[in-house]
Design a protein around this motif. Sequence first.
Motif, PDB file in Angstrom:
ATOM      1  N   GLU A 192       0.836  -1.203   0.000  1.00  0.00           N
ATOM      2  CA  GLU A 192       0.000   0.000   0.000  1.00  0.00           C
ATOM      3  C   GLU A 192       0.874   1.257   0.000  1.00  0.00           C
ATOM      4  O   GLU A 192       1.891   1.323   0.701  1.00  0.00           O
ATOM      5  N   PRO A 193       0.500   2.290  -0.780  1.00  0.00           N
ATOM      6  CA  PRO A 193       1.317   3.506  -0.908  1.00  0.00           C
ATOM      7  C   PRO A 193       1.096   4.474   0.251  1.00  0.00           C
ATOM      8  O   PRO A 193       0.550   5.565   0.091  1.00  0.00           O
ATOM      9  N   ILE A 194       1.533   4.080   1.430  1.00  0.00           N
ATOM     10  CA  ILE A 194       1.392   4.903   2.629  1.00  0.00           C
ATOM     11  C   ILE A 194       2.751   5.493   2.975  1.00  0.00           C
ATOM     12  O   ILE A 194       3.774   4.818   2.889  1.00  0.00           O
ATOM     13  N   GLY A 195       2.760   6.767   3.373  1.00  0.00           N
ATOM     14  CA  GLY A 195       4.010   7.399   3.747  1.00  0.00           C
ATOM     15  C   GLY A 195       4.859   7.758   2.539  1.00  0.00           C
ATOM     16  O   GLY A 195       4.386   7.784   1.402  1.00  0.00           O
ATOM     17  N   THR A 196       6.129   8.058   2.802  1.00  0.00           N
ATOM     18  CA  THR A 196       7.099   8.352   1.746  1.00  0.00           C
ATOM     19  C   THR A 196       8.153   7.269   1.741  1.00  0.00           C
ATOM     20  O   THR A 196       8.756   6.975   2.776  1.00  0.00           O
ATOM     21  N   GLN A 197       8.375   6.663   0.568  1.00  0.00           N
ATOM     22  CA  GLN A 197       9.403   5.635   0.444  1.00  0.00           C
ATOM     23  C   GLN A 197      10.615   6.194  -0.290  1.00  0.00           C
ATOM     24  O   GLN A 197      10.489   6.935  -1.261  1.00  0.00           O
TER      25      GLN A 197
END
Length: 372
Positions: A251-256
């Motif tokens: 899931e695209p949560i936060g900053t990677q």
Amino acid sequence: MSQPQTLVIKIGTSSLSESTNGKLALSTIAALVETLTRLRYQGYRVVLVSSGAVGIGCSRLNIQERPRKMAKKQAVAAVGQGRLMRVYDDLFSSLEQPIAQILLTRRDMIERNSYVNIFNTFQELFELGVIAIVNENDTVAIDELKFGDNDTLSALVASLIEADWLFILTDVDRLYSADPRVFPTAKPITLVNTEDFAQLEVNAGNKGSQWGTGGMATKLSAARIATSAGVRTVITQGKYPENILKILQGEPIGTQFEPASRGERARKRWIANGLVPLGKLYLDSGAVQAICQRGKSLLPAGIIAVEGNFAAADSVQLCNQQGEEIARGLVNYSSSEIEQIKGQQSAKIASVLGYLTAETIVHRDNLVIKDT
């Protein structure tokens, strides 16, 4: 059978404590403990880098603000660390998950044998199914050899143990182009690749919460250390630690932050990240090109200036004529010796000094080029 993934999770004081009074946010800690235990049961190897000792010590002693005097801060940390571990032990024990406490100082990272011993200890804890809880040993650390903040500590630990992921849990949901609490028009950043990181422009304050030491600037610095060591790094909201599970599921949560390729040996990661440089060597353009483009060692002929007071085998920064660091490495000669032989051909070292330790100032095996 594939190797289980190793996760380092860093949680800051702002997430562990209430902003109004510095007391423990028990619901957040409970959610964190449950999440990390689930990760362990799913086969992950887990390390928690936990802030909070000073803040909890202040709360226990009814001190209204973080101490500025080093001795008082160390004393307060000694009070808070025991309380912090007691809370963790009670909560993890209720889920039958064993934990271990590891307190580190920067000196532990500098000494090579100690660095290797720390790595071996983590590996044994993983084999035993233990979650290690790490903090800086504030009670004995000195200013000159402090990590400075647990963001940096978590990145260095992630590099040391060759982790796959570093999660930095903080008081914002992701990285923004500026502080969204101050600039409402700040844009969210969800992914930073290795090429874009060097050009990343963020108005990142270096001030943390009342009880903490970090800020977004320290988190970006930690991300640089970790990603350069091949560790994928995530900045995300600390109040919802269960998001770690969702991020691992895609899931695209936060900053990677995408990691660089992990090509360096452990010794070179130690040189790059574990050591505190004690001086600088300024190089001419020919030496810079030889080191950065042709993989050569540093010879005395390429040195134009020496800064600092250091001994043979100490770590130094190698800088171009503009003062920009291009590499760092372990020197074969002291600062006073290099001052005498700088600009000379290697064949003249023995005649100038009266002895020859090595023909190189920094051998390429002990040299790490700085990422650009």
